[in-house]
Motif scaffolding. Structure first.
Motif, PDB file in Angstrom:
ATOM      1  N   ARG A  75       0.838  -1.200   0.000  1.00  0.00           N
ATOM      2  CA  ARG A  75       0.000   0.000   0.000  1.00  0.00           C
ATOM      3  C   ARG A  75       0.871   1.248   0.000  1.00  0.00           C
ATOM      4  O   ARG A  75       1.884   1.313   0.697  1.00  0.00           O
ATOM      5  CB  ARG A  75      -0.913   0.021   1.214  1.00  0.00           C
ATOM      6  CG  ARG A  75      -2.022  -0.986   1.081  1.00  0.00           C
ATOM      7  CD  ARG A  75      -3.379  -0.379   1.383  1.00  0.00           C
ATOM      8  NE  ARG A  75      -4.398  -1.363   1.089  1.00  0.00           N
ATOM      9  CZ  ARG A  75      -5.168  -1.335   0.007  1.00  0.00           C
ATOM     10  NH1 ARG A  75      -5.044  -0.381  -0.861  1.00  0.00           N
ATOM     11  NH2 ARG A  75      -6.073  -2.253  -0.192  1.00  0.00           N
ATOM     12  N   VAL A  76       0.472   2.219  -0.812  1.00  0.00           N
ATOM     13  CA  VAL A  76       1.159   3.510  -0.848  1.00  0.00           C
ATOM     14  C   VAL A  76       0.154   4.581  -0.459  1.00  0.00           C
ATOM     15  O   VAL A  76      -1.069   4.383  -0.562  1.00  0.00           O
ATOM     16  CB  VAL A  76       1.766   3.805  -2.237  1.00  0.00           C
ATOM     17  CG1 VAL A  76       2.862   2.805  -2.562  1.00  0.00           C
ATOM     18  CG2 VAL A  76       0.696   3.811  -3.327  1.00  0.00           C
ATOM     19  N   ARG A  77       0.677   5.712  -0.001  1.00  0.00           N
ATOM     20  CA  ARG A  77      -0.191   6.807   0.447  1.00  0.00           C
ATOM     21  C   ARG A  77       0.184   8.078  -0.293  1.00  0.00           C
ATOM     22  O   ARG A  77       1.354   8.323  -0.586  1.00  0.00           O
ATOM     23  CB  ARG A  77      -0.006   7.032   1.937  1.00  0.00           C
ATOM     24  CG  ARG A  77      -0.403   5.850   2.787  1.00  0.00           C
ATOM     25  CD  ARG A  77       0.102   5.948   4.221  1.00  0.00           C
ATOM     26  NE  ARG A  77      -0.100   7.238   4.844  1.00  0.00           N
ATOM     27  CZ  ARG A  77      -1.094   7.548   5.681  1.00  0.00           C
ATOM     28  NH1 ARG A  77      -1.967   6.627   6.005  1.00  0.00           N
ATOM     29  NH2 ARG A  77      -1.183   8.739   6.225  1.00  0.00           N
ATOM     30  N   HIS A  78      -0.867   8.887  -0.571  1.00  0.00           N
ATOM     31  CA  HIS A  78      -0.653  10.204  -1.174  1.00  0.00           C
ATOM     32  C   HIS A  78      -1.636  11.188  -0.543  1.00  0.00           C
ATOM     33  O   HIS A  78      -2.831  11.141  -0.837  1.00  0.00           O
ATOM     34  CB  HIS A  78      -0.862  10.153  -2.693  1.00  0.00           C
ATOM     35  CG  HIS A  78      -0.787  11.505  -3.320  1.00  0.00           C
ATOM     36  ND1 HIS A  78       0.408  12.161  -3.512  1.00  0.00           N
ATOM     37  CD2 HIS A  78      -1.750  12.342  -3.766  1.00  0.00           C
ATOM     38  CE1 HIS A  78       0.165  13.344  -4.063  1.00  0.00           C
ATOM     39  NE2 HIS A  78      -1.124  13.472  -4.223  1.00  0.00           N
ATOM     40  N   PRO A  79      -1.144  12.052   0.349  1.00  0.00           N
ATOM     41  CA  PRO A  79      -2.037  13.081   0.894  1.00  0.00           C
ATOM     42  C   PRO A  79      -2.284  14.154  -0.164  1.00  0.00           C
ATOM     43  O   PRO A  79      -1.373  14.543  -0.889  1.00  0.00           O
ATOM     44  CB  PRO A  79      -1.260  13.634   2.082  1.00  0.00           C
ATOM     45  CG  PRO A  79       0.161  13.278   1.836  1.00  0.00           C
ATOM     46  CD  PRO A  79       0.186  12.096   0.920  1.00  0.00           C
ATOM     47  N   CYS A  80      -3.527  14.606  -0.253  1.00  0.00           N
ATOM     48  CA  CYS A  80      -3.904  15.646  -1.217  1.00  0.00           C
ATOM     49  C   CYS A  80      -4.852  16.595  -0.488  1.00  0.00           C
ATOM     50  O   CYS A  80      -6.012  16.254  -0.258  1.00  0.00           O
ATOM     51  CB  CYS A  80      -4.574  15.035  -2.430  1.00  0.00           C
ATOM     52  SG  CYS A  80      -4.987  16.242  -3.710  1.00  0.00           S
ATOM     53  N   ALA A  81      -4.329  17.764  -0.117  1.00  0.00           N
ATOM     54  CA  ALA A  81      -5.080  18.697   0.731  1.00  0.00           C
ATOM     55  C   ALA A  81      -5.521  17.930   1.973  1.00  0.00           C
ATOM     56  O   ALA A  81      -4.714  17.271   2.597  1.00  0.00           O
ATOM     57  CB  ALA A  81      -6.220  19.340  -0.034  1.00  0.00           C
TER      58      ALA A  81
END
Length: 146
Positions: free
Chosen positions: A89-95
């Protein structure tokens, strides 16, 4: 497995399940992964999104770039997206929202692979599931003289 194992054009089938609105959108098209230069793979998607009597063309371009001994996915404008981490699993915060993704490949040689993104937060609540199959071989870069 590196993105180099996926070079070629794939049939793309995507379902976007918007849990906030209860709406489902389908995308059918292609995803092409081609070696743009050593250590840089261009990942271009194009297709048609349909839902509730609507039909619109969609497209996006990402790059998978080798940095040191690891690959990273970048947006077309060069902003970082996530590490290329097959099976993790990878994570990408966006706002204020958070995207969590997972790339899964079947056995080598790869004949089918999937990408799933879950977006949660104050603005978004959806699952986007993509199946890529039916690969056609990669085009060889044209050689220019002059």
């Amino acid at each position: 497995m590196t993105p180099l194992a996926l070079l070629g054009t794939w049939e793309l089938s995507r379902v976007v399940d918007d849990r906030r609105t209860g709406e489902r959108r389908d995308v059918h098209g292609t995803a092409t992964l081609e070696l743009e230069s050593p250590g840089r793979v261009r990942w271009a998607e194009e297709g048609t999104m349909t839902w509730a009597g609507h039909e619109v063309p969609v497209f996006r371009t990402l790059f998978v770039v080798l940095s040191g001994d690891a690959w990273f996915v970048e947006f077309e404008d060069g902003r970082p997206f996530h590490p290329w981490a097959v099976g993790e699993r990878v994570r990408h915060p966006c706002a204020a929202d958070l995207y969590t993704g997972l790339i899964r490949l079947d056995q080598d040689p790869v004949e089918r692979w999937t990408v799933e993104w879950r977006a949660t937060g104050p603005e978004k609540d959806y699952v986007m599931s993509t199946v890529l199959s039916g690969r056609r071989p990669a085009r060889h870069p044209a050689h220019h003289s002059g």
